[in-house]
Design an enzyme around this catalytic site. Structure first.
Site, PDB file in Angstrom:
ATOM      1  N   GLY A 104       8.306   8.002   8.144  1.00  0.00           N
ATOM      2  CA  GLY A 104       7.996   9.410   7.919  1.00  0.00           C
ATOM      3  C   GLY A 104       7.195   9.582   6.643  1.00  0.00           C
TER       4      GLY A 104
ATOM      5  N   GLY B 299       4.512   8.070   5.926  1.00  0.00           N
ATOM      6  CA  GLY B 299       3.092   8.093   6.254  1.00  0.00           C
ATOM      7  C   GLY B 299       2.420   6.738   6.191  1.00  0.00           C
TER       8      GLY B 299
ATOM      9  N   ALA C 202      12.334  -0.849  -0.332  1.00  0.00           N
ATOM     10  CA  ALA C 202      12.030  -1.341  -1.681  1.00  0.00           C
ATOM     11  C   ALA C 202      10.650  -0.898  -2.180  1.00  0.00           C
ATOM     12  CB  ALA C 202      12.150  -2.872  -1.746  1.00  0.00           C
TER      13      ALA C 202
ATOM     14  N   THR D 212       3.464   0.008   1.160  1.00  0.00           N
ATOM     15  CA  THR D 212       2.062   0.249   0.837  1.00  0.00           C
ATOM     16  C   THR D 212       1.508  -0.910   0.017  1.00  0.00           C
ATOM     17  OG1 THR D 212       2.510   2.611   0.844  1.00  0.00           O
ATOM     18  CG2 THR D 212       0.447   1.914  -0.158  1.00  0.00           C
TER      19      THR D 212
ATOM     20  N   LYS E  25       1.037   1.383  -6.960  1.00  0.00           N
ATOM     21  CA  LYS E  25       2.342   0.890  -7.397  1.00  0.00           C
ATOM     22  C   LYS E  25       3.403   1.200  -6.346  1.00  0.00           C
ATOM     23  CE  LYS E  25       1.638   0.863 -12.414  1.00  0.00           C
ATOM     24  NZ  LYS E  25       2.052   1.430 -13.723  1.00  0.00           N
ATOM     25  N   GLY E  26       3.589   2.469  -6.016  1.00  0.00           N
ATOM     26  CA  GLY E  26       4.639   2.833  -5.044  1.00  0.00           C
ATOM     27  C   GLY E  26       5.395   4.038  -5.550  1.00  0.00           C
ATOM     28  N   VAL E  27       5.791   4.926  -4.638  1.00  0.00           N
ATOM     29  CA  VAL E  27       6.407   6.181  -5.076  1.00  0.00           C
ATOM     30  C   VAL E  27       7.638   6.542  -4.258  1.00  0.00           C
ATOM     31  CG1 VAL E  27       4.995   7.672  -3.567  1.00  0.00           C
ATOM     32  CG2 VAL E  27       5.863   8.585  -5.723  1.00  0.00           C
ATOM     33  N   GLY E  28       7.858   5.862  -3.132  1.00  0.00           N
ATOM     34  CA  GLY E  28       8.860   6.327  -2.162  1.00  0.00           C
ATOM     35  C   GLY E  28      10.242   6.561  -2.721  1.00  0.00           C
ATOM     36  N   GLU E  29      10.738   5.636  -3.498  1.00  0.00           N
ATOM     37  CA  GLU E  29      12.150   5.718  -3.856  1.00  0.00           C
ATOM     38  C   GLU E  29      12.426   6.504  -5.120  1.00  0.00           C
ATOM     39  OE1 GLU E  29      14.454   1.971  -2.888  1.00  0.00           O
ATOM     40  OE2 GLU E  29      12.463   1.191  -3.270  1.00  0.00           O
TER      41      GLU E  29
END
Ligand code: FES
Ligand code: FES
Lengths: 340, 162, 453
Positions: A47, A49, A87, A91, A288-292
């Site tokens: 979800g 994306g 984790a 991406t 870098k990453g943002v999900g968590e």
């Protein structure tokens, strides 16, 4: 007996990728004779994306229009291995694999274009609009559909590429804890404003405002979606959520949304954010990453805001009205003892 | 309990279904008629993902015994999706990124449909109130509220409000 | 990296799956059904800790539509642990309980039937003869010598560094000398923090549908977050070649870490193998809330040594992750936790003991923030408490201690992409917090530049 306002802040880091590494992802790309570039994966979209951002990264790396990129996932018979979506890795890992696959596919594209346009591959570039053109002389170009057809029917070549990304597994030193627990670090700083009712113990979060540094945003609206959703989840963790209302006892475990409080549309405070981009060394286009992490910083920010409002530290989550009233009672007693 | 025939109007067409009494409308839609846009997040009446409109009113299909819709008009998300393109509410959800995992989306859209029919230009508080039986674990609601406002504009023009 | 000219990276293009979602045409797992499909329901433990004396299916078998039951005897390799794929062991969780249950809601036996109603009815008529045992729910109680022992190896904690021939009761980090620093510190600030167990609560519950194929393979439609991870574990549990399984998924109605477990697939595949028919096993909302894994609870004790000027010179942390009854992902989460529980700050002396503790609770597992969420909660409330104790603005305390690029973290990794200071400055600007000059002069690359005093 009154309502008290308070402001609290928190600043956090968040590591990207499975902590000790050893979590590979692969991607395969091939061009069909319709000019479609198929990126085949076995990665899952929760979800957030992923299918969209991977198509963006693929289009960018190939130099072709977004519309010409098709994501084919997730099927273990056709898609190459991916460790999974968790984790904050997807991406970063899958994006890197796609970039590598795209490099290989681009090489073939340029070889074919070089034959067709009769110039050296080094003198060619993609225009991102679906053409490969001669540098400095854009009128000499070939469309990727024609290119795909030529590759197949004229030159007997497949425009395809294989991509793989793995961070080698690191070991943990049992005595010192020395290890390599991340690929890159993203950051967040949240300021929460709350109103605490010292009669009912109820906390109302008025606003959650945050700055995030996430390397690069592939899709700002999707990033915003993670921020909005994560901030609300963090707020709920701070104030409402528990599967054990009488922790550590297991009684009265909620069996549905009637008992387990997930915030509804009327519980959402003002959520505002800014995003900074300091590209990482090893992420795709600096990602870098943002999900968590969006769910993390609001928790301590809200707890600190409660302290700012009424002077009590709620160190056991969630900060229910009952815990706040007990803490206020305790504080009153202590003040009385101090006054005696 | 013996099966019986229940007749109602579904998305503008008459249907007769043979079911055991007390079967939920949700199960009839999803399992018997294979119309799966109506979701099943809880089957307890508390998430809103199964919302359908019965005579224009939003109802939780998971709590609704099929007998109760005998002779009534039932509208599901399949019923508002045009042959080509999207309904203005669907467009608004799509354009405003009001969709993440998409599991709550059908229910959200159906509630919005009922709301905008009752109240063409709802303010933010009214929108949140109308959606209060629908849970979304992903979006944090802001984009959904925006989508509903935008849907009102798409359906009724922005009424000179810029 | 120099600024690149990018075409589509950085653009808010619309979701690829958005049209499917707004029309309800996206296929989620529970939307899939096949002719002849059976439904699987679980018989679960009603108590948190018990010995199983016997199971009686005779009443269940009488339910019209009952097809068959499955017990641990049907599962080829019943005892497993999910992270065996990355070398975490030993195996310790049963797919279906054998002689003991360790949490309320644990899977004891499966019932498959022609309809969901029949499966529910039959499962409710299975009689399990249980002898209840004393249970333990608190992590520190579980570590006491008189606590009921939950694991075959005789402890209620995970044993780390087994692979190095060591048996450590916790994940350790040792950096500098905390005791020496405590003696030099102007202030000692202590805190105890407790994170609650939390359910992921995705709107779509966990589930799968398994279809036997004519070529002897099984297609598994699933909402797992990790297809191959689940495939590999399932094949190991069922003791079949990996390539007998074909997993199809990728559309998940919210995960948040809860769908990285491997619970529904192995038993549903087994049921399909035993019956030759498609089988659906989808959690009810109640199962999702009460039986599926949670974000584990976590208890953390902090002791910090702080100087009058705000420098934190020592941090000693003892933390206990509540894994619940089984490993799932918690041993690994504890390692991630240990790497982050000193916070994004440069503290010269750090001592961490992080335990993975078993209790009679529904298992904890992965969730958004995996081991870091509790760390960030505790660290950041602790930071405010320190600021309060020494009478300093909480922003200033964080600026002074924020890690800079080139610093060495307690786990020995050199910091290379810190931007905590820049992020804090941006947040301050967003909320109109005025920061003093000497803080504004700081950055993440140069500790000396703009250092106060
Ligand atoms: S499925 Fe009907 S309200 Fe949740
Ligand atoms: S988009 Fe996932 S629940 Fe709303």
């Amino acid at each position: 007996m009154a309502k008290h306002r308070g402001v609290g802040m928190a600043a956090v880091n968040y590591p990207t990728g499975m902590n000790l590494g050893g979590d590979p992802s692969q991607a395969l790309i091939h061009a069909t004779t319709t000019g479609t570039f198929v990126i085949t994966l076995s990665s899952t979209d929760l979800g957030q994306g992923l299918k969209t951002v991977i198509a963006q990264i693929g289009a960018e790396a190939l130099g072709v229009p977004f519309e010409n990129v098709l994501i084919d996932t997730a099927d273990t018979d056709t898609g190459p291995h991916c460790m999974g979506t968790f984790a904050s890795r997807a991406t970063h890992r899958v994006g890197n694999a796609v970039i590598r696959a795209a490099e290989e596919a681009r090489k073939v594209m340029f070889e074919v274009a070089s034959e067709e346009l009769e110039v050296a591959p080094e003198d060619l570039e993609t225009d991102g609009q679906g053409n490969i053109r001669v540098k400095g002389s854009p009128e000499h170009s070939i469309n990727i559909v024609d290119l795909a057809l030529a590759a197949h029917f004229k030159y007997g070549k497949t425009i395809s590429g294989r991509g793989m990304y793995i961070k080698p597994k690191s070991e943990v030193d049992p005595d010192t804890g020395a290890m390599d627990p991340d690929s890159t670090e993203a950051h967040a700083c949240t300021v929460a404003e709350v109103e605490v009712d010292d009669e009912t113990g109820e906390v109302k979060v008025l606003s959650i405002k945050s700055a995030y540094e996430i390397g690069r945003q592939v899709n700002p609206k999707l990033v915003e979606g993670q921020i909005q959703g994560g901030s609300l989840m963090g707020m709920a963790h701070a104030l409402y959520e528990t599967t054990a209302p009488y922790y550590p006892a297991i009684d009265h475990a909620p069996g549905g949304f009637n008992e387990y409080i997930v915030p509804g549309p009327q519980d959402q405070p003002e959520i505002e954010s800014v995003v900074l981009e300091y590209p990482s060394v090893n992420g795709p286009f600096g990602v870098k990453g943002v999900g968590e992490m969006t769910a993390n910083s609001p928790i301590p920010a809200i707890i600190n805001a409660i302290h700012d409002a009424v002077g009590v530290w709620i160190t056991e989550l969630p900060a229910t009205p009952e815990k706040i009233l007990r803490a206020l009672e305790e504080k009153r007693k202590e003040e009385e003892r101090g006054a005696e | 309990m013996k099966p019986k025939i229940v007749s109602f109007t579904l998305n503008g067409r008459p249907v007769d279904v043979m079911v055991r009494p007390m079967t939920t409308l949700q199960n009839v839609l999803r399992r018997q008629l294979e119309l799966t846009a109506t979701k099943a997040g809880c089957r307890q009446g508390s998430c809103g993902s199964c919302t359908v409109l019965v005579n224009g009113e939003p109802m939780a299909a998971c709590l609704l015994p099929i007998e109760d819709v005998e002779g009534q008009e039932v509208l599901t998300l399949e019923g508002i999706t045009p042959l080509h393109g999207l309904h203005p509410i669907q467009e608004a959800f799509f354009e405003n990124f009001a969709v993440q995992c998409g599991y709550c989306t059908p229910g959200m859209i159906m509630v919005t449909k009922a709301l905008l029919e009752r109240e063409p230009r709802p303010d933010e508080a009214t929108i949140r109130e109308a959606l209060s039986g629908n849970l979304c674990r992903c979006t944090g609601y802001q984009a959904i509220v925006q989508a509903v406002t935008d849907a009102a504009d798409r359906l009724h023009g922005n009424g000179g409000v810029s | 990296m120099t600024k690149q000219l990018l075409n589509v990276v950085g653009q808010s293009v619309h979701r690829r799956d958005g049209m499917g979602h707004v029309t309800g045409r996206t296929t989620f797992v529970d939307d899939i059904q096949f002719r002849d499909m059976l439904y699987l329901k679980m018989v679960r433990s009603p108590v948190p800790h018990a010995r199983i004396r016997g199971i009686d299916f005779s009443e269940a078998e009488k339910v019209p539509g009952f097809v068959r039951a499955l017990t641990h005897r049907d599962v080829p390799k019943n005892i497993y642990t999910i992270l065996c794929l990355i070398g975490v062991g030993p195996d310790e969780e049963p797919v279906l309980a054998e002689d003991r249950v360790l949490y309320k809601g644990e899977q004891i036996a499966a019932v498959v039937a022609e309809s969901e109603e029949a499966a529910v009815e039959a499962a409710s008529r299975v009689v399990v003869d249980l002898e209840e045992l004393p249970a333990v729910f608190d992590v520190e109680e579980a570590l006491k010598p008189d606590a009921p022992v939950l694991k075959p190896w005789g402890t209620n904690y995970f044993i780390y560094d087994y692979e190095y021939g060591q048996s450590n009761p916790c994940r350790k980090v040792r950096f500098g000398d905390v005791e020496k620093a405590f003696a030099e510190a102007d202030y000692i600030v202590e805190g105890r923090y407790q994170m609650s167990p939390i359910e992921h609560a995705p709107t779509e519950t966990t589930g799968c549908v398994v279809k036997p194929e004519p070529d002897g393979r099984y297609t598994v439609y699933t909402n797992t977050q990790a297809l191959f991870f689940t495939l590999d574990n399932s094949a190991l549990i069922l003791n079949i070649p990996f390539n007998k399984l074909h997993f199809v998924g990728g559309t998940v109605g919210g995960g948040f870490g809860g769908k990285v477990d491997v619970i529904v697939e192995p038993i549903a595949i087994l049921a399909a193998m035993k019956t030759g028919r498609p089988v659906k096993y989808v959690f009810s909302r109640e199962e999702e809330m009460r039986c599926s894994s949670t974000r584990g609870a976590w208890r953390m004790y902090f002791k910090d040594g702080v100087m009058k000027d705000g420098r934190i010179i020592a941090r000693k942390v003892t933390t206990y992750a509540d894994a619940g009854a089984y490993n799932r992902h918690t041993p690994y989460a504890v390692t991630k936790h240990a790497a982050n529980v000193a916070g994004p700050y440069s503290i010269p002396n750090v001592w961490i003991d992080a335990y993975c503790v078993y209790t009679n609770r529904q298992p904890g597992s992965a969730m958004r923030g995996f081991g870091v969420t509790p760390a960030s909660f505790a660290v950041e409330v602790q930071m405010d408490r320190i600021a309060h104790t020494i009478g300093m603005d909480p922003w200033e305390l964080r600026f002074i201690n924020a890690y800079r690029n080139g610093d060495v973290r307690p786990h020995r990794k050199v910091v290379e992409d810190a931007t905590l200071i820049e992020t804090m400055k941006a947040a301050a600007q967003l909320v109109g917090k005025e920061l003093p000059e000497h803080l504004l002069a700081m950055n993440s690359w140069d500790r000396e530049g703009g250092h106060h005093g």
